[in-house]
Design an enzyme around this catalytic site. Sequence first.
Site, PDB file in Angstrom:
ATOM      1  N   GLU A   1      -1.889   0.340  13.229  1.00 27.53           N
ATOM      2  CA  GLU A   1      -3.176   0.668  12.427  1.00 27.53           C
ATOM      3  C   GLU A   1      -4.430   0.634  13.145  1.00 27.53           C
ATOM      4  OE1 GLU A   1      -3.375  -1.767   9.086  1.00 27.53           O
ATOM      5  OE2 GLU A   1      -4.772  -0.062   7.956  1.00 27.53           O
TER       6      GLU A   1
ATOM      7  N   GLU B   1       0.966  -1.180  -0.064  1.00 24.76           N
ATOM      8  CA  GLU B   1       0.129  -0.025  -0.086  1.00 24.76           C
ATOM      9  C   GLU B   1       1.049   1.162   0.069  1.00 24.76           C
ATOM     10  OE1 GLU B   1      -3.510  -0.821   2.164  1.00 24.76           O
ATOM     11  OE2 GLU B   1      -4.333   1.332   1.820  1.00 24.76           O
TER      12      GLU B   1
HETATM   13  C1  BGC Z   1      -5.420   2.736   4.396  1.00 23.44           C
HETATM   14  C2  BGC Z   1      -5.897   3.710   5.348  1.00 23.44           C
HETATM   15  C3  BGC Z   1      -6.661   4.581   4.670  1.00 23.44           C
HETATM   16  C4  BGC Z   1      -7.797   3.911   4.187  1.00 23.44           C
HETATM   17  C5  BGC Z   1      -8.985   4.380   3.437  1.00 23.44           C
HETATM   18  C6  BGC Z   1      -6.551   1.873   4.166  1.00 23.44           C
HETATM   19  O1  BGC Z   1      -6.316   0.480   3.577  1.00 23.44           O
HETATM   20  O2  BGC Z   1      -4.034   1.703   5.078  1.00 23.44           O
HETATM   21  O3  BGC Z   1      -4.897   4.184   6.222  1.00 23.44           O
HETATM   22  O4  BGC Z   1      -7.077   5.729   4.827  1.00 23.44           O
HETATM   23  O5  BGC Z   1      -7.511   2.843   3.632  1.00 23.44           O
HETATM   24  O6  BGC Z   1      -9.991   4.042   4.361  1.00 23.44           O
END
Ligand code: BGC
Length: 888
Positions: free
Chosen positions: A740, A472
């Site tokens: 997270e 990501e």
């Molecule tokens: C990310 C987040 C991001 C989100 C959107 C995720 O996969 O890691 O931090 O804001 O997607 O909702």
Amino acid sequence: MTIHKLRCEDACNPLGIDSTNPRLSWQIHSESRGVAQIGYQIQVASSPELLSGPTPDLWNSGRVDSSDSVSIPYEGSPLTSRQRAFWRVSVWDNQGNLSVSAGQDFWEMGLLAQTDWEAQWIGGQTLGGSRTTAPAPFLRRTFCVPQAVSKARIYVTALGLYDLSINGISVGDQVLAPGWTDYRKRVRYQVYDVTSAIQVGENAMGAILGDGWYCGNVEWRGRNLYGDRPLLLAQLELTLDDGSVQRIVSDAAWRYAFGPIIESDLLMGESYDARREFEGWSQGAFDDSKWMGVEVDRPTTNLVAQMSPPIRVTQEILPIADPVERSKWPLPEFIFDMGQNMVGWVRLKVNGPAGTTIRLRFAEVLKPDGGVYLDNLRSAKQTDYYTLRGDKNGEVWEPKFTFHGFRYVEVEGFPSKPTRDSITGIVVHSDVEETGTFECSDPLVTQLQKNIQWGQRGNFVDVPTDCPQRDERLGWTGDAQVFVRTAAFNRDVSTFFEKYETDLSDAQSEKGEIPPIAPNTNVVGPDGGPAWADAFVICPWTIYQMYGNTKILRDHFEGMKRFVDWMESTAKDGIRCYEGYEGFRGFGDWLSTNADTPNEVLGTAFLAYSAHLLSKIATVLGHSPDAEHYMQLFKTTRSAFQQNFLAPAGRLVSQSQTTAVLALHFDLLPEESRAKVAQALVDDIGGRGMHLSTGFVGTPYINHVLTKAGRLDIAYNLLLQKSWPSWLYPVTQGATTIWERWDGWTHDKGFQDVGMNSFNHYAYGAIGEWLYGTVAGICLEPIEAGFGHVRLEPMPGGGLTSARASYDSVRGPIVSDWQIDGNEFRWNVTIPANAIATAIFPFGSLATTTEDGCPVSEAGGVIAAADSFGKTHLNLGSGTYSFSTSIF
Ligand code: BGC
């Protein structure tokens, strides 16, 4: 009084400035109290001699009666490409002193016109596809220099990543250059002074190209987002002793070959076969007759100078213990613990037979059985391979074009028993200067601050990313706006966010939408939704508050208007993201715990908030009609919010903590219902066993709201809560970064969903700003933007007996350092020269307060003193003070 920290565009003696009115800043320092600048004069000349003479040839501002010392735009003669400008500043203070800077400071202009570029884009053949990686091309050419060189600059960039050397010497200290922008819109070039690398006679220049963000894997959809192979653009300009100029540029004369870097990818890792190395390949004597002629390409790009902090290696870390043997068969496997979840790579030291391949895998955490936990990486492999050349003296290697997020390193296939120093952790991130520190009497909270700092380091890699390990690593807008206030305390992120704001602007749609990710990979639609897209307004506003930076507001004002206007146009009767809305309704209060906040509440609240901020921005920029217009929009949206979401009894229809937090923090409620809503919030927290339920959206503000509502006790309870969801739960589990999810790992459930479980996501670290601002007392909302007028207001609680924060503001260092000792509250504060502060005491009264043992009325530097609303307020000039007062 002395002048120091002279900066041009926030950098010390920068090369490659392409703003024609670069901003100049300085700080003044004095041991005396109450020192303020009352006037300045800037002089700029094309040489140090002219600068020290009576008439500097480029600019003489004359004496300006002003206390401004930050971001004064150059207003002299037009500057030309490559020009170096030397500058000095004279400062008069209010104590009759005059100080003049040394006159050695300079900046140098970049290539201002696209026509300054003679270089062509060059590269090797296209290899690899959207799923298969390709070897890195090594490019070189030789050139002859007939006489000594007085000045040599290289202007260089890549579509992809480059590593450049001249005569075998590596150029510059940047890594992963030129970083990530939407290359279709702009490519940043770097400038290096390479004068000392050039010799008379034969020279050679070499570059290795990596795929990087340009054609490597970006997020989970494979490679080739912008192009199918990396390309180099390089222009070496030599000024010879006789004044003539020689240019050696990237063009068809270069040759290339594929060498030891078999593959390199930001997400997947790097494979290196040392048997394929070319000894001396970037030196003149090397025989390149078997190398191929490069291909010349002509992509259309907008070349701009890099004016934001480069990515650099900032630290090396040794493993904290000897490696642990995991298995002997089929290959020996050892695990190293770096003691810190970090971002970067490792340097490997090994001695063994040629052809031995070592595999390095990187993980943030271990599985219960002691093996590396890789499931949360999704498709990112972050695995490096090194094949030995068999050097009897040992081999040392580190990758060039990848980075990993990890604490543990699994080393497989090491030819002997590795020792602790077989690997060294190389910490890599955007080299933004550290400006903030925080510590307090609770070691867990102090560790929390460390985790926040590390989370920021690992996730500020040219772009503020969500995470540094899985497939990501994207510039999620929501995460950035949630964290920006804390980020700006921890480090000087002014130009880092200027760059990100430009990324957002590059990603803005025709209609005005701001996507959820910038640079936009188009993995989701054009609208980021509430609290994500609003980063476009929230980030620059914060950067203005913290640094007094008005440029970021000016440059993006029209874009911000288009964005807010677009949001308004998609609202129905003032409500955004209503049920049935055909556009994107948003990500909700992402990762909240058993508490959903309706999309229409979030959508409407953020429309109101962005309109309100935009109105303030318009006021700062002096656009009164816009200020009124957006204030009106704020008010009508607020009315719509109340009509739809506030029940007649004064309670919010949605009972989530985040709804209450936003309603209170964004000023969306009538005065009479504020107390009720705050009480409902407190009750909900209590009903959950003193836990928050907020996700990304509500978390940054919850403690502020409680503090403002007079429930500091509850705010401290949340801060000090050790069971999840809470900030300290991960700390009690040995976390060294911010997770997270509140429950990334728990004793009863083990690891959270592998689909999304990063152990290095900075978003929940947004509490950092409350630590600085409320616990220690250096408030984010300075009375004057850029901390010309600082507000110091510590609010001790939660049984803490001391807290200390320092913040290196654009005016200089601010310190707030308090201790409770029995009945005594001691408070040391430092206010930088050319700033004043309002210090608000949590305890005591004027009558009980002393400074350095004397009554406050006798202390130098105190401008005004009063007890008001039950608290002692002092207005202070610059300097360091030691206050003491009684608690009861
Ligand atoms: C990310 C987040 C991001 C989100 C959107 C995720 O996969 O890691 O931090 O804001 O997607 O909702």
